[in-house]
Design an enzyme around this catalytic site. Structure first.
Site, PDB file in Angstrom:
ATOM      1  N   CYS A   1      37.164  37.821  29.712  1.00 27.86           N
ATOM      2  CA  CYS A   1      36.137  37.165  30.537  1.00 27.86           C
ATOM      3  C   CYS A   1      35.188  36.269  29.749  1.00 27.86           C
ATOM      4  CB  CYS A   1      35.302  38.215  31.254  1.00 27.86           C
ATOM      5  SG  CYS A   1      36.239  39.328  32.291  1.00 27.86           S
TER       6      CYS A   1
ATOM      7  N   HIS B   1      28.073  36.323  32.616  1.00 25.11           N
ATOM      8  CA  HIS B   1      28.731  36.990  31.484  1.00 25.11           C
ATOM      9  C   HIS B   1      28.737  36.173  30.201  1.00 25.11           C
ATOM     10  CE1 HIS B   1      31.968  40.210  30.385  1.00 25.11           C
ATOM     11  NE2 HIS B   1      30.780  40.433  29.883  1.00 25.11           N
TER      12      HIS B   1
ATOM     13  N   ASP C   1      38.503  36.081  38.732  1.00 25.51           N
ATOM     14  CA  ASP C   1      38.346  37.030  37.631  1.00 25.51           C
ATOM     15  C   ASP C   1      39.554  37.971  37.558  1.00 25.51           C
ATOM     16  OD1 ASP C   1      37.276  38.503  35.585  1.00 25.51           O
ATOM     17  OD2 ASP C   1      35.363  38.890  36.578  1.00 25.51           O
ATOM     18  N   ASP C   2      40.219  37.985  36.429  1.00 27.94           N
ATOM     19  CA  ASP C   2      41.364  38.892  36.211  1.00 27.94           C
ATOM     20  C   ASP C   2      42.509  38.664  37.198  1.00 27.94           C
ATOM     21  OD1 ASP C   2      39.751  40.002  34.280  1.00 27.94           O
ATOM     22  OD2 ASP C   2      39.897  42.065  34.993  1.00 27.94           O
TER      23      ASP C   2
ATOM     24  N   HIS D   1      38.451  41.312  39.876  1.00 27.14           N
ATOM     25  CA  HIS D   1      38.203  42.277  38.797  1.00 27.14           C
ATOM     26  C   HIS D   1      38.020  43.679  39.384  1.00 27.14           C
ATOM     27  CE1 HIS D   1      36.168  44.025  35.291  1.00 27.14           C
ATOM     28  NE2 HIS D   1      36.388  42.920  34.610  1.00 27.14           N
TER      29      HIS D   1
END
Ligand SMILES: *[C@@H]1O[C@H](CO)[C@@H](O)[C@H](O)[C@H]1NC(C)=O
Ligand SMILES: *[C@@H]1O[C@H](CO)[C@@H](O)[C@H](O)[C@H]1NC(C)=O
Ligand SMILES: *[C@@H]1O[C@H](CO)[C@@H](O)[C@H](O)[C@H]1NC(C)=O
Ligand SMILES: *[C@@H]1O[C@H](CO)[C@@H](O)[C@H](O)[C@H]1NC(C)=O
Ligand SMILES: *[C@@H]1O[C@H](CO)[C@@H](O)[C@H](O)[C@H]1NC(C)=O
Length: 520
Positions: free
Chosen positions: A78, A134, A40-41, A229
């Site tokens: 995301c 998500h 993530d990220d 994240h």
């Protein structure tokens, strides 16, 4: 890329179909286990093999023995990336072209979409998911366990505390900020994990699944890690090796990356110990570019998460597997996150993907070094785009009025005020305001090397093959390319569903003692 393919790519008449069907190929030898690890990220400059200051021995070694994807694209956010991974379709075709799903918004990936795990299940796979969903959860039908996963352990919203697993969010309609647990085992709230660092918690669950797996059945395991994240949280032992990093955000972030690397190491070690590795395909991918506001870096690329610049969409990714035909190579073919669905379902033996998809089966490009069937990539079209955070260096932000005044040019029918970008072979065209356009300096360096910057224009063209940093805007020199790509945007926009981005529903409130989850 060969000359023939460049020529083909420029043969505009080839691009008449809006959708491109895929042609699955199956492995001769049985069906492989598939383990998909989504970070993530995680930024372009945050993996050891792009930046030796960050220590990722497992990612480096696995990718060196596998195939590194160096012309690989994801979405800038995301929910959109996960949406495309799970559906094989562009966001414009699911009505989800605008932003992420906030905790109180009553929508999810349209239930008519058949997701990747549902398709793998149809092919006889055991399907498990660990980590961040998500993709919507306002009603039970939206949950991972109702959309193809046999088991699920993780959190449903977009971010939370790594140790308490509590997510705080503002519910405007109720004029309050609600903090509540977001962690579930299956569909039940999972209390009792307070204090367990999620990177370890999730990799532990993934290794448990691998150990218990009956190897007679093919395994599909999707591990959507919370790392890296925000918030910047990590046990001290992972940060200790980075005392040389001055910036405290960057230092914590580097520690979080090391924990994630260890998680991937644990997962692959368990696959080997369980005797599954020889027949496993492991995909590692980020979901979007790094967030410079929280320790990430995409240097030397322009922009960041939440933008259509390369820093937002060019992703870290690789495939590791003993089944690869050309291990130890770098793949520079154009590949996109929407391509995994037809690729993985193809490897699973599925001949059943008959619906219109935007993804392509890219297995031969990855495994054998063949040309990618993907010649074009729609990054996105979002007429409602808004940036979430201020971009340093005021004055360059393009106002809609300025953009609209640029409409006097012949623009093939496309409203160039709209935030959009499209790629075709070496060319990338951007319209409207693409998002924060700064070349963030290399961590630990100041920005003194950056020279004067041209103002943004409503239509910008870059040769990203030659100019991946998007420094040299060339629309004036290639008017035919500009016209063609605006025409393509126009065609794509005509196939778009209306944007679905509903108002918050205050019934989402789980109360002071509850947990985030379905309310409708
Ligand atoms: C919202 O709550 C704050 C205190 O929590 C209060 O001061 C304010 O008046 C409230 N606003 C509205 C519109 O009710
Ligand atoms: C990896 O496995 C080791 C040994 O079981 C464990 O101590 C460590 O916490 C694990 N790391 C992660 C990130 O899960
Ligand atoms: C093809 O899809 C249909 C409907 O989704 C399903 O019933 C069938 O089992 C699938 N066939 C194969 C061979 O996967
Ligand atoms: C063009 O797009 C912008 C941004 O979405 C919008 O505000 C404007 O109304 C559109 N103009 C026309 C003529 O449709
Ligand atoms: C930026 O870095 C350059 C070279 O490293 C140095 O000469 C300069 O003083 C630095 N400027 C600031 C404001 O730190």
């Amino acid at each position: 890329m060969s000359r023939t393919r460049e020529k083909l790519a420029m043969d505009f008449s080839l691009f008449t179909a809006v959708f491109c069907a895929s042609f699955p190929v199956s492995l001769a030898a049985g069906r492989p286990h598939v383990v998909f690890v989504l970070a993530d990220d995680f930024g372009w400059n945050d993996v050891g093999y792009h930046n030796s200051e960050i220590s990722t021995p497992n990612l480096d070694e696995l990718s060196a023995a596998g195939v590194r994807l160096e012309n690989y694209y994801v979405q800038p956010l995301c929910t959109p990336s996960r949406n495309q991974l799970m559906t094989g379709r562009y966001q414009i075709h699911t009505g989800m072209q605008h932003q992420i799903i906030w905790p109180c918004q009553p929508y999810c990936v349209p239930l008519a979409e058949k997701l990747l795990p549902q398709r793998m299940k149809e092919e006889g796979y055991a399907t498990h998911m660990v980590g961040k969903w998500h993709l919507g959860m306002y009603k039970k039908d939206c949950l991972p366990t109702r959309r193809g996963f046999d088991t699920y352990f993780g959190y449903l919203t977009g971010s939370e505390d790594y140790f308490t697993h509590v997510r705080c969010t503002r519910i405007s309609a109720l004029n309050l900020t609600r903090c509540a647990l977001d962690l579930r085992d299956g569909e039940e709230v999972a209390a009792g994990y307070k204090g367990d660092y999620s990177t370890e918690l999730f990799s532990q669950r993934a290794t448990d699944i691998i150990e218990k797996h009956n190897s007679d059945k093919p395994l599909f395991l999707y591990v959507a890690l919370q790392a890296v994240h925000s918030p910047l949280q990590v046990p001290e032992r992972y940060v200790a090796p980075y005392s040389f990093i001055q910036d405290p955000h960057r230092r914590l972030y580097a520690g979080m990356v090391s924990a994630m690397d260890e998680a991937v190491g644990n997962i692959t070690r368990t696959l080997r110990q369980a005797g599954l590795w020889d027949n496993t395909i492991l995909v590692f991918s980020t979901d979007n570019g790094g967030q410079t506001l929280s320790g990430g870096s995409n240097w030397p690329l322009r922009g960041r998460k939440w933008s259509l610049w390369e820093g937002g969409v060019r992703g870290v990714g690789f495939v590791a597997s003993p089944l690869l035909k050309r291990p130890g190579t770098v793949c520079r073919e154009l590949i996109h996150i929407s391509d995994w669905l037809p690729t993985l379902v193809g490897l699973a033996g599925g001949r059943n993907v008959t619906e219109p998809l935007d993804g392509f089966n890219v297995w031969n490009a990855i495994s054998k070094g063949f040309a990618s069937p993907r010649l074009e990539l729609l990054h996105n079209i979002d007429p409602l785009y808004n940036d979430i955070a201020p971009c340093p260096g005021t004055g360059r932000r393009l106002t809609l009025a300025q953009a609209a005044s640029g409409r006097s040019r012949a623009d093939a029918g496309f409203n160039v005020s709209i935030h959009a970008a499209i790629r075709s072979s070496n060319w990338k065209l951007l319209t409207g305001y693409p998002g924060c356009d700064v070349w963030f300096p290399r961590p630990g360096h100041n920005g003194s090397e950056s020279g004067p910057v041209d103002p943004l224009k409503p239509v910008m063209l870059f040769d990203v093959a030659k100019d991946p940093q998007e420094r040299n805007e060339v629309s004036a020199s290639f008017p035919a390319v500009v016209e063609y790509l605006l025409g393509r945007l126009h065609q794509h926009q005509r196939s778009a569903l209306p944007i679905n981005f509903p108002d918050e529903d205050p019934r989402c409130d789980p109360g002071p003692a509850g947990a985030w989850g379905p309310w409708a």
